[in-house]
Design an enzyme around this catalytic site. Structure first.
Site, PDB file in Angstrom:
ATOM      1  N   THR A  18     -10.930  -6.928  -5.035  1.00 11.09           N
ATOM      2  CA  THR A  18     -12.218  -6.887  -5.744  1.00 11.09           C
ATOM      3  C   THR A  18     -12.777  -5.459  -5.726  1.00 11.09           C
ATOM      4  O   THR A  18     -13.614  -5.115  -6.559  1.00 11.09           O
ATOM      5  CB  THR A  18     -13.236  -7.856  -5.093  1.00 11.09           C
ATOM      6  OG1 THR A  18     -13.157  -7.708  -3.666  1.00 11.09           O
ATOM      7  CG2 THR A  18     -12.961  -9.295  -5.440  1.00 11.09           C
ATOM      8  N   ARG A  25       0.129   7.539  -3.024  1.00 16.73           N
ATOM      9  CA  ARG A  25       0.632   8.669  -2.224  1.00 16.73           C
ATOM     10  C   ARG A  25       2.101   8.941  -2.520  1.00 16.73           C
ATOM     11  O   ARG A  25       2.538  10.086  -2.559  1.00 16.73           O
ATOM     12  CB  ARG A  25       0.425   8.382  -0.722  1.00 16.73           C
ATOM     13  CG  ARG A  25      -0.980   8.747  -0.251  1.00 16.73           C
ATOM     14  CD  ARG A  25      -1.289   8.110   1.066  1.00 16.73           C
ATOM     15  NE  ARG A  25      -1.576   6.691   0.902  1.00 16.73           N
ATOM     16  CZ  ARG A  25      -1.639   5.823   1.909  1.00 16.73           C
ATOM     17  NH1 ARG A  25      -1.412   6.234   3.140  1.00 16.73           N
ATOM     18  NH2 ARG A  25      -1.932   4.574   1.675  1.00 16.73           N
ATOM     19  N   TRP A  26       2.839   7.900  -2.750  1.00 15.80           N
ATOM     20  CA  TRP A  26       4.268   8.044  -3.086  1.00 15.80           C
ATOM     21  C   TRP A  26       4.404   8.864  -4.376  1.00 15.80           C
ATOM     22  O   TRP A  26       5.227   9.778  -4.461  1.00 15.80           O
ATOM     23  CB  TRP A  26       4.887   6.652  -3.269  1.00 15.80           C
ATOM     24  CG  TRP A  26       6.353   6.625  -3.572  1.00 15.80           C
ATOM     25  CD1 TRP A  26       7.371   6.545  -2.679  1.00 15.80           C
ATOM     26  CD2 TRP A  26       6.954   6.671  -4.875  1.00 15.80           C
ATOM     27  NE1 TRP A  26       8.582   6.536  -3.337  1.00 15.80           N
ATOM     28  CE2 TRP A  26       8.362   6.607  -4.686  1.00 15.80           C
ATOM     29  CE3 TRP A  26       6.460   6.747  -6.179  1.00 15.80           C
ATOM     30  CZ2 TRP A  26       9.264   6.622  -5.750  1.00 15.80           C
ATOM     31  CZ3 TRP A  26       7.362   6.773  -7.234  1.00 15.80           C
ATOM     32  CH2 TRP A  26       8.746   6.713  -7.016  1.00 15.80           C
ATOM     33  N   ARG A  51       1.858  -4.370   6.656  1.00 16.63           N
ATOM     34  CA  ARG A  51       1.131  -3.359   5.887  1.00 16.63           C
ATOM     35  C   ARG A  51       1.854  -2.021   5.980  1.00 16.63           C
ATOM     36  O   ARG A  51       1.897  -1.398   7.045  1.00 16.63           O
ATOM     37  CB  ARG A  51      -0.312  -3.197   6.374  1.00 16.63           C
ATOM     38  CG  ARG A  51      -1.024  -2.143   5.521  1.00 16.63           C
ATOM     39  CD  ARG A  51      -2.510  -2.153   5.622  1.00 16.63           C
ATOM     40  NE  ARG A  51      -3.071  -1.375   4.517  1.00 16.63           N
ATOM     41  CZ  ARG A  51      -4.322  -1.369   4.155  1.00 16.63           C
ATOM     42  NH1 ARG A  51      -5.202  -2.099   4.802  1.00 16.63           N
ATOM     43  NH2 ARG A  51      -4.728  -0.633   3.138  1.00 16.63           N
ATOM     44  N   LEU A  59      10.654 -21.244  -2.663  1.00 22.31           N
ATOM     45  CA  LEU A  59       9.731 -20.218  -2.158  1.00 22.31           C
ATOM     46  C   LEU A  59       8.416 -20.203  -2.952  1.00 22.31           C
ATOM     47  O   LEU A  59       8.433 -20.186  -4.181  1.00 22.31           O
ATOM     48  CB  LEU A  59      10.420 -18.848  -2.286  1.00 22.31           C
ATOM     49  CG  LEU A  59       9.586 -17.614  -1.940  1.00 22.31           C
ATOM     50  CD1 LEU A  59       9.302 -17.539  -0.443  1.00 22.31           C
ATOM     51  CD2 LEU A  59      10.302 -16.332  -2.392  1.00 22.31           C
ATOM     52  N   HIS A  62       2.847   2.714  -8.826  1.00 23.97           N
ATOM     53  CA  HIS A  62       2.711   1.257  -8.968  1.00 23.97           C
ATOM     54  C   HIS A  62       3.960   0.656  -9.611  1.00 23.97           C
ATOM     55  O   HIS A  62       4.402  -0.433  -9.251  1.00 23.97           O
ATOM     56  CB  HIS A  62       1.467   0.910  -9.796  1.00 23.97           C
ATOM     57  CG  HIS A  62       0.194   1.392  -9.170  1.00 23.97           C
ATOM     58  ND1 HIS A  62      -0.088   1.204  -7.832  1.00 23.97           N
ATOM     59  CD2 HIS A  62      -0.871   2.078  -9.684  1.00 23.97           C
ATOM     60  CE1 HIS A  62      -1.271   1.744  -7.552  1.00 23.97           C
ATOM     61  NE2 HIS A  62      -1.759   2.276  -8.656  1.00 23.97           N
ATOM     62  N   ASP A  81       0.815  -1.225   0.000  1.00 23.65           N
ATOM     63  CA  ASP A  81       0.000   0.000   0.000  1.00 23.65           C
ATOM     64  C   ASP A  81       0.846   1.272   0.000  1.00 23.65           C
ATOM     65  O   ASP A  81       1.952   1.292   0.532  1.00 23.65           O
ATOM     66  CB  ASP A  81      -0.898  -0.017   1.251  1.00 23.65           C
ATOM     67  CG  ASP A  81      -2.060   0.933   1.108  1.00 23.65           C
ATOM     68  OD1 ASP A  81      -2.309   1.449   0.003  1.00 23.65           O
ATOM     69  OD2 ASP A  81      -2.729   1.185   2.133  1.00 23.65           O
ATOM     70  N   GLY A  82       0.290   2.324  -0.599  1.00 24.52           N
ATOM     71  CA  GLY A  82       0.938   3.635  -0.547  1.00 24.52           C
ATOM     72  C   GLY A  82       1.560   4.069  -1.865  1.00 24.52           C
ATOM     73  O   GLY A  82       2.223   5.113  -1.922  1.00 24.52           O
ATOM     74  N   ASN A  83       1.347   3.300  -2.914  1.00 24.50           N
ATOM     75  CA  ASN A  83       1.941   3.654  -4.213  1.00 24.50           C
ATOM     76  C   ASN A  83       1.429   4.994  -4.735  1.00 24.50           C
ATOM     77  O   ASN A  83       2.185   5.815  -5.247  1.00 24.50           O
ATOM     78  CB  ASN A  83       1.609   2.589  -5.266  1.00 24.50           C
ATOM     79  CG  ASN A  83       2.191   1.236  -4.909  1.00 24.50           C
ATOM     80  OD1 ASN A  83       3.066   1.146  -4.068  1.00 24.50           O
ATOM     81  ND2 ASN A  83       1.692   0.195  -5.542  1.00 24.50           N
ATOM     82  N   TRP A 105     -11.588  -2.317  -8.698  1.00 24.37           N
ATOM     83  CA  TRP A 105     -12.250  -2.020  -9.988  1.00 24.37           C
ATOM     84  C   TRP A 105     -12.884  -0.640  -9.972  1.00 24.37           C
ATOM     85  O   TRP A 105     -13.193  -0.091 -11.032  1.00 24.37           O
ATOM     86  CB  TRP A 105     -13.330  -3.071 -10.300  1.00 24.37           C
ATOM     87  CG  TRP A 105     -12.798  -4.451 -10.497  1.00 24.37           C
ATOM     88  CD1 TRP A 105     -12.905  -5.494  -9.623  1.00 24.37           C
ATOM     89  CD2 TRP A 105     -12.066  -4.970 -11.623  1.00 24.37           C
ATOM     90  NE1 TRP A 105     -12.291  -6.621 -10.124  1.00 24.37           N
ATOM     91  CE2 TRP A 105     -11.774  -6.329 -11.361  1.00 24.37           C
ATOM     92  CE3 TRP A 105     -11.629  -4.417 -12.838  1.00 24.37           C
ATOM     93  CZ2 TRP A 105     -11.078  -7.139 -12.251  1.00 24.37           C
ATOM     94  CZ3 TRP A 105     -10.929  -5.226 -13.729  1.00 24.37           C
ATOM     95  CH2 TRP A 105     -10.664  -6.571 -13.433  1.00 24.37           C
TER      96      TRP A 105
END
Ligand code: FPP
Length: 249
Positions: A73, A31-32, A195, A138, A44, A27-29, A76
């Site tokens: 979901t 705002r960055w 998060r 992994l 992103h 999260d935060g792309n 969108w």
């Protein structure tokens, strides 16, 4: 934080047990990007670099499963251009990084509802699933068009259909059976949720699976989130006292 600090974290981490499964809400792309006067999609894009760095670090310290929330979901509802861009990221990532993932012996998995995914995204996903299915390293899980409530509903519907067909009786429905019908059937629950970006909520992510997951939050935005932050979270996790509702022996 300097890299000497990260190395110190790494040394300490090696003395303890690393979590088997770590879930991440990237999260935060937006705002960055905004802070830099850039379009949201630039955030992103930068987030994709962080994703690579964290997968490398998880592999390095011996984590077995990483689950990343890539598209919910509810996403969108964003402007069509951003949605289109977000949908192109799995394709870009899975095409570019497949050789590196193969080299790591990594297994790619995708959870979520495939119905609304564009054809190109689906093709990239199915190619990566196929190519990595026999690997044993992994496990990297992407939650794509994923919603925790929708997942539980889908599981309940499938179980109800089995009851209606006489394949199951209601008293055979227990926690294990429900868990087995989730997208994550057969995958152990996350030990730790990370998060970034200062939001303190689950946002419909792995609701059933995170009943006893340790939560770790940071103000750092996902594109600024580095190996050091990840190691800090793991170290913090190692200090937690997990009782799963019981008492300490
Ligand atoms: C949330 O930030 C982030 C997303 C909705 C998408 C995250 C996806 C990636 C970083 C890449 C995914 C890659 C693969 C391979 C699937 P936000 O836009 O909500 O940020 P904001 O809260 O600051 O607006």
């Amino acid at each position: 934080m300097n890299s000497a600090k990260a190395e110190e974290y790494l040394r300490k981490i090696k003395e303890g047990q690393v979590p088997s499964h770590v879930a991440v809400i990237m999260d935060g792309n937006g705002r960055w990007a905004k802070k830099r006067g850039l379009p949201r999609i630039a955030g992103h894009k930068a987030g994709l670099h962080t994703l690579r760095e964290i997968i490398n670090c998880a592999d390095e310290i011996g984590i077995k499963i990483m689950t990343f929330f890539a598209f919910s979901t509810e996403n969108w509802k964003r402007p069509p251009l951003e949605v289109r861009f977000l949908m192109s990221l799995p394709e870009e990532y899975l095409q570019k990084d497949l050789p590196a993932l193969m080299e790591k012996n990594a297994v790619v998995k995708v959870i979520g509802n495939y119905n609304r995914l564009p054809r190109r995204t689906l093709n990239a996903v199915s190619h990566a699933l196929q190519a990595t299915r026999d690997n044993t390293g992994l496990i990297v899980i992407f939650a794509l068009n994923y919603g925790g409530r929708a997942e539980i509903l889908e599981a309940v519907r499938n179980i109800a259909a089995k009851v209606a067909r006489g394949e199951l009786t209601p008293d055979q429905i227990d926690e294990q059976l429900l868990a087995d019908h989730l997208y994550t059937g057969g995958i152990p629950d996350p030990d730790l949720l990370i998060r970034p970006s200062g939001e303190l909520r689950l946002s419909n992510f792995l609701l059933w699976q995170m009943a006893y997951t340790e939560l770790w939050f940071t103000e750092t935005l996902w594109p600024d989130f580095k190996r050091e932050h990840f190691l800090e979270a793991i170290l913090e996790y190692q200090k937690r006292d997990r009782r799963f509702g019981g008492i300490k022996k």
